[in-house]
Structure formats: structure tokens, C-alpha cells
Enzyme design. Structure first.
Site, PDB file in Angstrom:
ATOM      1  N   LYS A 240      -6.422  -8.443   2.578  1.00 10.75           N
ATOM      2  CA  LYS A 240      -5.045  -8.322   3.027  1.00 10.75           C
ATOM      3  C   LYS A 240      -4.549  -9.646   3.593  1.00 10.75           C
ATOM      4  O   LYS A 240      -3.447 -10.046   3.360  1.00 10.75           O
ATOM      5  CB  LYS A 240      -4.906  -7.227   4.085  1.00 10.75           C
ATOM      6  CG  LYS A 240      -5.484  -5.879   3.661  1.00 10.75           C
ATOM      7  CD  LYS A 240      -4.731  -5.258   2.496  1.00 10.75           C
ATOM      8  CE  LYS A 240      -5.501  -4.238   1.709  1.00 10.75           C
ATOM      9  NZ  LYS A 240      -5.741  -2.983   2.380  1.00 10.75           N
TER      10      LYS A 240
ATOM     11  N   TRP B 244      -4.959   5.591   5.332  1.00  8.27           N
ATOM     12  CA  TRP B 244      -6.267   4.979   5.597  1.00  8.27           C
ATOM     13  C   TRP B 244      -6.916   5.642   6.802  1.00  8.27           C
ATOM     14  O   TRP B 244      -8.112   5.871   6.832  1.00  8.27           O
ATOM     15  CB  TRP B 244      -6.140   3.472   5.795  1.00  8.27           C
ATOM     16  CG  TRP B 244      -5.671   2.774   4.568  1.00  8.27           C
ATOM     17  CD1 TRP B 244      -4.505   2.068   4.405  1.00  8.27           C
ATOM     18  CD2 TRP B 244      -6.341   2.727   3.285  1.00  8.27           C
ATOM     19  NE1 TRP B 244      -4.419   1.599   3.125  1.00  8.27           N
ATOM     20  CE2 TRP B 244      -5.522   1.987   2.419  1.00  8.27           C
ATOM     21  CE3 TRP B 244      -7.543   3.248   2.800  1.00  8.27           C
ATOM     22  CZ2 TRP B 244      -5.866   1.737   1.089  1.00  8.27           C
ATOM     23  CZ3 TRP B 244      -7.892   3.009   1.483  1.00  8.27           C
ATOM     24  CH2 TRP B 244      -7.061   2.262   0.637  1.00  8.27           C
TER      25      TRP B 244
ATOM     26  N   ASP C 193      -9.598  -0.012  12.599  1.00  7.38           N
ATOM     27  CA  ASP C 193      -9.444  -0.629  11.289  1.00  7.38           C
ATOM     28  C   ASP C 193      -8.247  -1.567  11.406  1.00  7.38           C
ATOM     29  O   ASP C 193      -7.117  -1.112  11.586  1.00  7.38           O
ATOM     30  CB  ASP C 193      -9.177   0.482  10.254  1.00  7.38           C
ATOM     31  CG  ASP C 193      -8.861  -0.059   8.852  1.00  7.38           C
ATOM     32  OD1 ASP C 193      -8.766  -1.284   8.687  1.00  7.38           O
ATOM     33  OD2 ASP C 193      -8.695   0.771   7.934  1.00  7.38           O
TER      34      ASP C 193
END
Ligand SMILES: *Cc1c(COP(=O)(O)O)cnc(C)c1O
Length: 360
Positions: free
Chosen positions: A196, A102, A172
């Protein structure tokens, strides 16, 4: 009655059963409105209360200071990989720390808008650790330093934030958001795709310091990609992901009811310790990451034998432990144990792993 399984998916992931039941009860008629939240105008008084309350509860949970904006946007976490540089890359220089896929995707996206530098990386050892970030060669003209705080795929987490030498920190936090308290003032901007740990996929929460929200964005930035337009319109510039925000709001209330983030941290630490302690004592399974960098949310493990890994995943699924297969890029197994995974789920998994180990 339907039977719920222990879902160890990295995302979309488990939500609190209480929240799902409440949403089910309100599905056809939200508190006497005669309609579902899904059918409601986002300009209505009723919806305005839903989104304002969600924001207020999130501010309380996380202790968001008054000089930070809270935005509920769409496009998932990945949209932020572009939105961050479009809005913050004034000098067209961004420093990135690359600790997983990511983080790498965000870095690659930033390169489309300017000069993106890799300050540190753990790619040399398959992202199994967090590099030392205490004395980084931060660029004098960097607009910000970017990290992915919890690496969902590899199961690592920054336990201390990098020294950005005065530059704005952008993070993030998708897979660790609301799992423990955090000091928002350390960040210029943080964002989390909510699937998540918080709610339905599609919604992304952005928390950004007011002085970073300006009209001064890169030329060509689409209106929908400007933080300012969403901040000025309190996340109601266009139709927001209204139902998703409503569910997030319920999860915020649920977490407040459980004692807030200090209580969640304590609970999550116990769950993670249960699993890591077992892995450390196991002769079959092991955790492939640097112990000091272990994630509390995503626990990766391997047997060292791909066939045995596949057999484990298959037998686990048959026994009600779903989605334990590791990310397709790394293989092995991964148990994501976000807020809504109960301790009983982790205990049952450990018991199952113990029996599996005894059987091979
Ligand atoms: C899942 C995840 C993403 C991607 O989220 P989308 O909402 O699918 O775009 C980004 N960053 C991290 C850390 C993630 O765990």
C-alpha cells in the site's frame, strides 16, 4: 522513454520513481557484486547488510523502541489474520472492532482459534464511520483488542485509538503505515502489508513488543507462523522475500531523505485537503464518509449515479488517471493517495474532476 501515469490504485500502488530508477540501475549488478539482489544468497554478507540497514532505517523513521521486534515476513497482511491469534490468543478470547472488510476478515479468522467478540462495528452504515471507542465493553479475559486502523476500502481512519482498558492493542496499519508519525508504544503489535505504501506485495512488516513473542502459542501452530522463530532468526529463519525487503529498504531511506514521517504527514495532509476541499464544494461529487473519520490515504467519492460513475472512471483512465474505480463491494470511486503520489497528481485529478463536472 516510457510514460508514467498517475496511479491511484489502493494497492499495489505507486512507488517513488527515484527508488524504481535506483533499483533498475542495480538490477544486473548490485554495487559490484556481479549479480542482482534477486539472485543473491540471503545468507551472504551483502544481503545481511541490506536487511539490517532496512530494519535500522525503519526503526529510525518510526521511532521503534528497543523492546520491540521488527520482522519482515511473507504471506501479506492476510497471513497476520491467523498469525495474530495463533501467537497471542492465550486465553482464546479476542475483542474485535469491525470497521470494514479487512477488519471483518480478521475477526472471522480469529473465530477459528477461539472466542472472538465484536466490541463495536460500523457495518450498519456500510462502514462509513468509526464507532465511538471511548468506553467499550472490553472482555476481562481478552488477550487483545484488534482494530484495522485505516479502512482502505471505505476511506475511514481511527483518529484516536480505542480505549482498550489496559488490554494489548493489535492493529492492521497496512494502508496508513509510514504516512505520518505514530506512537509504537501504544500497540502490542502492529502489522502492515507493504504494497500500500512501502514496497512490493508479499512482504508484511510486523512490529511486536518483546514480551508478546513467546514459545507459548496455540497447539498446532506451524513453525513458520511463530513470531518467535522469526524474531530469534532476525527474519532469516528461511529464505525471506529478499528482493521485496530490499525495495522496502530503499523506500525507508527515501522517506528519511524527505524529512521523515513529520514531513510526510504535512505533505499527505495537503494532498488530502486538496481533494476533500474540492469534494465538499462540488455539486456533482461527494465523499460518503463521516467527515471526522476521513482517511488521508484513501479518498472515496460518488456522483450518486452509477452510470455517471462508470463514465467518469472511463474518461479518467483515458486521461492518464488510473485505477480510480472504487472497490467492487462498494462501487463509486476511490483515489488512493499514498506517500508516493505527488501533489501534482492530486492537483491534476482535481482539475480533471472540475472539467468533468462542468461537462455534465
Ligand atoms: C490490502 C489490505 C490487506 C490485505 O493485504 P494482503 O497483503 O493482500 O494480504 C489487509 N488489510 C488492509 C488494511 C489492507 O489495506
Amino acid at each position: 522513454m516510457s510514460k508514467r501515469v498517475y496511479n491511484f490504485s489502493a494497492g499495489p500502488a505507486m512507488l517513488p520513481e527515484e527508488v524504481l530508477r535506483e533499483a533498475a540501475e542495480e538490477m544486473l549488478d548490485y554495487r559490484g557484486c556481479g549479480m542482482s539482489v534477486m539472485e543473491m544468497s540471503h545468507r551472504s554478507k551483502v544481503y545481511d547488510r541490506i536487511i539490517k540497514e532496512a530494519e535500522a532505517d525503519l526503526r529510525e523513521l518510526l521511532g521503534v523502541p528497543a523492546n520491540y521486534k521488527v520482522l519482515f515476513l511473507q504471506g501479506g497482511a492476510s497471513s497476520q489474520f491467523a498469525m495474530v491469534p495463533m501467537n497471542l490468543m492465550k486465553n482464546r478470547v479476542a475483542d474485535h472492532i469491525v470497521t470494514g472488510q479487512w477488519a471483518k476478515k480478521a475477526y472471522q479468522e480469529a473465530k477459528l482459534y477461539g472466542k472472538a467478540n465484536v466490541l463495536a462495528s460500523s457495518e450498519d452504515r456500510t462502514y462509513s464511520y468509526i464507532p465511538d471507542c471511548s468506553d467499550l465493553p472490553v472482555s476481562p479475559d481478552a488477550d487483545y483488542v484488534y482494530i484495522c486502523e485505516n479502512n482502505t476500502i471505505y476511506g475511514t481512519k481511527f483518529k484516536t485509538l480505542p480505549d482498550t482498558k489496559g488490554k494489548t492493542l493489535v492493529a492492521d496499519v497496512s494502508s496508513c503505515f509510514l504516512s505520518e508519525p505514530m506512537d509504537v508504544t501504544r500497540y502490542g503489535l502492529l502489522f502492515a502489508g507493504v504494497q500500500k505504501n512501502v514496497g512490493p506485495a508479499g512482504v508484511v512488516v510486523v512490529i511486536v513488543r518483546e514480551d508478546l513473542v513467546t514459545e507459548d502459542v496455540l497447539p498446532g501452530t506451524p513453525t513458520m507462523f511463530k513470531y518467535k522463530i522469526h524474531a530469534d532468526n532476525e527474519s532469516l529463519y528461511n529464505t525471506p522475500p529478499a528482493y521485496g525487503i530490499y525495495i522496502c529498504g530503499k523506500v525507508f531511506k527515501h522517506l528519511l531523505g524527505r524529512g521523515g514521517l513529520p514531513a510526510m504527514k504535512e505533505y499527505n495532509e495537503k494532498k488530502a485537503a486538496k481533494l476533500y476541499d474540492f469534494l465538499d464544494g462540488s455539486k456533482l461529487f461527494s465523499n460518503p464518509v463521516e467527515p471526522r473519520d476521513r482517511s488521508m490515504m484513501n479518498v472515496t467519492f460518488v456522483t450518486g449515479d452509477e452510470e455517471l460513475d462508470a463514465r467518469f472512471v472511463k474518461e479518467a483512465t483515458a486521461n492518464g488517471f488510473e485505477n480510480l474505480k472504487g472497490h467492487r463491494s462498494v462501487g463509486g470511486m476511490r483515489a488512493s493517495i499514498y506517500n508516493a503520489m505527488p501533489m501534482e497528481g492530486v492537483e491534476a485529478l482535481v482539475e480533471f474532476m472540475r472539467r468533468f463536472e462542468g461537462s455534465v
